[in-house]
Design an enzyme around this catalytic site. Structure first.
Site, PDB file in Angstrom:
ATOM      1  N   GLY A  42       0.410  -8.003  -0.039  1.00  0.00           N
ATOM      2  CA  GLY A  42       0.873  -6.306  -0.382  1.00  0.00           C
ATOM      3  C   GLY A  42       0.376  -4.945   0.440  1.00  0.00           C
ATOM      4  N   LYS A  43      -0.322  -5.406   2.021  1.00  0.00           N
ATOM      5  CA  LYS A  43      -1.181  -4.677   2.813  1.00  0.00           C
ATOM      6  C   LYS A  43       0.442  -3.235   3.448  1.00  0.00           C
ATOM      7  CE  LYS A  43      -1.958  -6.970   5.941  1.00  0.00           C
ATOM      8  NZ  LYS A  43      -1.351  -8.453   5.673  1.00  0.00           N
ATOM      9  N   ALA A  45       2.384  -2.552   1.248  1.00  0.00           N
ATOM     10  CA  ALA A  45       2.180  -1.446   0.209  1.00  0.00           C
ATOM     11  C   ALA A  45       1.760  -0.211  -0.699  1.00  0.00           C
ATOM     12  CB  ALA A  45       3.262  -3.048  -1.292  1.00  0.00           C
ATOM     13  N   GLU A  67       4.127  -2.088  13.609  1.00  0.00           N
ATOM     14  CA  GLU A  67       4.896  -3.647  13.307  1.00  0.00           C
ATOM     15  C   GLU A  67       5.951  -2.320  12.101  1.00  0.00           C
ATOM     16  OE1 GLU A  67       3.368  -7.392  10.674  1.00  0.00           O
ATOM     17  OE2 GLU A  67       2.927  -5.554   9.594  1.00  0.00           O
ATOM     18  N   ARG A  76      10.095   2.613   1.550  1.00  0.00           N
ATOM     19  CA  ARG A  76       9.231   2.514   1.097  1.00  0.00           C
ATOM     20  C   ARG A  76       8.793   3.549  -0.218  1.00  0.00           C
ATOM     21  NH1 ARG A  76       6.640  -2.808   1.354  1.00  0.00           N
ATOM     22  NH2 ARG A  76       7.426  -4.795   3.002  1.00  0.00           N
ATOM     23  N   GLN A 197      -5.249  -7.876   9.413  1.00  0.00           N
ATOM     24  CA  GLN A 197      -5.147  -9.487   8.597  1.00  0.00           C
ATOM     25  C   GLN A 197      -5.480 -10.858   9.065  1.00  0.00           C
ATOM     26  OE1 GLN A 197      -1.831 -10.670   7.993  1.00  0.00           O
ATOM     27  NE2 GLN A 197      -0.064  -9.651   9.252  1.00  0.00           N
ATOM     28  N   ARG A 216     -10.279 -12.071  10.301  1.00  0.00           N
ATOM     29  CA  ARG A 216     -10.366 -12.257  11.280  1.00  0.00           C
ATOM     30  C   ARG A 216     -11.278 -11.775  12.678  1.00  0.00           C
ATOM     31  NH1 ARG A 216      -3.785 -13.285  13.030  1.00  0.00           N
ATOM     32  NH2 ARG A 216      -3.538 -15.266  12.125  1.00  0.00           N
TER      33      ARG A 216
END
Length: 286
Positions: A42-43, A45, A67, A76, A197, A216
């Protein structure tokens, strides 16, 4: 120190979510916020729902979407702004799969959102230097219009085109982005919101709630960020299980956890939120 006689001066721009405004003191000027999660958590969102309401409060917002397209973000935000489980899903808005009443409501909502001080740049490939230059220009333009730039959002850091300085060294490249994002927050006196991410290591554990080591190339990010929040939805993982318990799945529906794992000016905590991913909506859990 801050003006303790005027605590309102220390509050950042609203996140649009009351409990996060309390826990994080909003999106604070001069600070770097990192919001991270695995795909499906849900990033996008969270970004669209939160920053739409930030801009709706009158605070300037700049979104650099490496993206999603501007149309995807708009769909959205429109679905979220209609604020009803009966509202069309953002996917239906993108496809134009709407009846006449829904079309009329969408047009009205688009006009309302268009009045907010928000700029979306959906350029596919940008270096951080290009993002910073555009953000400086936007800040000047907004200030000329009487609006203060409060949040610069980059979605997401892994898609920022790296400089040639580190020649493919992913750890160093991530550190360069996070370090420059923190410096930009200070330079522009705004909050920089960096989406990120998480590594696949999360998927290998029984408890898939993220921890700091799941970031990461995490070392530099941990050091640079003032706030690090992880998004987690148990429902996503339960839906992947053919034998998932029905009661457990029902209890997990529309639930999101915002896991505050670093908060330089406050406490860490696990915050429960309400969500409708199909509407790109995040709300307080009431």
């Amino acid at each position: 120190i801050g003006d303790i006689e005027n605590p309102n001066q220390q509050r950042g721009a609203t996140t649009g979510i009351r409990i996060l405004d309390v826990k994080l003191n909003g999106y604070r000027r001069g600070q770097l916020y990192v919001i991270a999660g695995r795909p499906g958590m849900g990033k996008s969102a969270f970004m669209c729902s939160s920053l739409r309401r930030t801009a709706n409060s009158g605070v300037g917002v700049a979104i650099f979407s490496l993206e999603m397209t501007e149309q995807e973000i708009a769909a959205r935000m429109v679905s979220d702004a209609m604020n009803s489980l009966k509202a069309p899903f953002y996917g239906a808005i993108l496809k134009g799969d709407l009846n006449d009443d829904q079309k009329a409501n969408v047009y009205t909502t688009v006009q309302d959102i268009g009045q907010c001080p928000m700029h979306i740049d959906d350029s596919a490939r940008l270096t951080f230097a290009q993002i910073a230059a555009k953000a400086r220009r936007l800040k000047s333009e907004m200030e000329a219009a009487g609006v203060r730039l409060g949040v610069v959002c980059i979605d997401h850091m892994g898609l920022v085109t790296p400089s040639d300085r580190y020649a493919g060294n992913k750890v160093a490249e991530a550190g360069e982005v996070s370090g420059r994002a923190r410096a930009l927050a200070k330079e522009l006196d705004c909050c920089v919101l960096l989406l990120c991410q998480l590594s696949r290591e999360v998927e290998k554990r029984d408890d898939k709630r993220p921890v700091m080591s799941d970031l990461r190339w995490s070392g530099e990010i941990e050091q640079d960020a003032h706030v690090i929040g992880f998004l987690y939805r148990e429902e996503y993982y339960l839906n992947m299980q053919a034998d998932a318990d029905f009661e457990k799945l029902r209890d997990a529906r529309n639930k999101m956890e915002f896991l505050i794992r670093k908060n330089r000016n406050g406490a860490t905590d696990d915050v429960r939120l309400w969500c409708s991913i199909a509407h790109s909506s995040i709300r307080d859990n009431e």
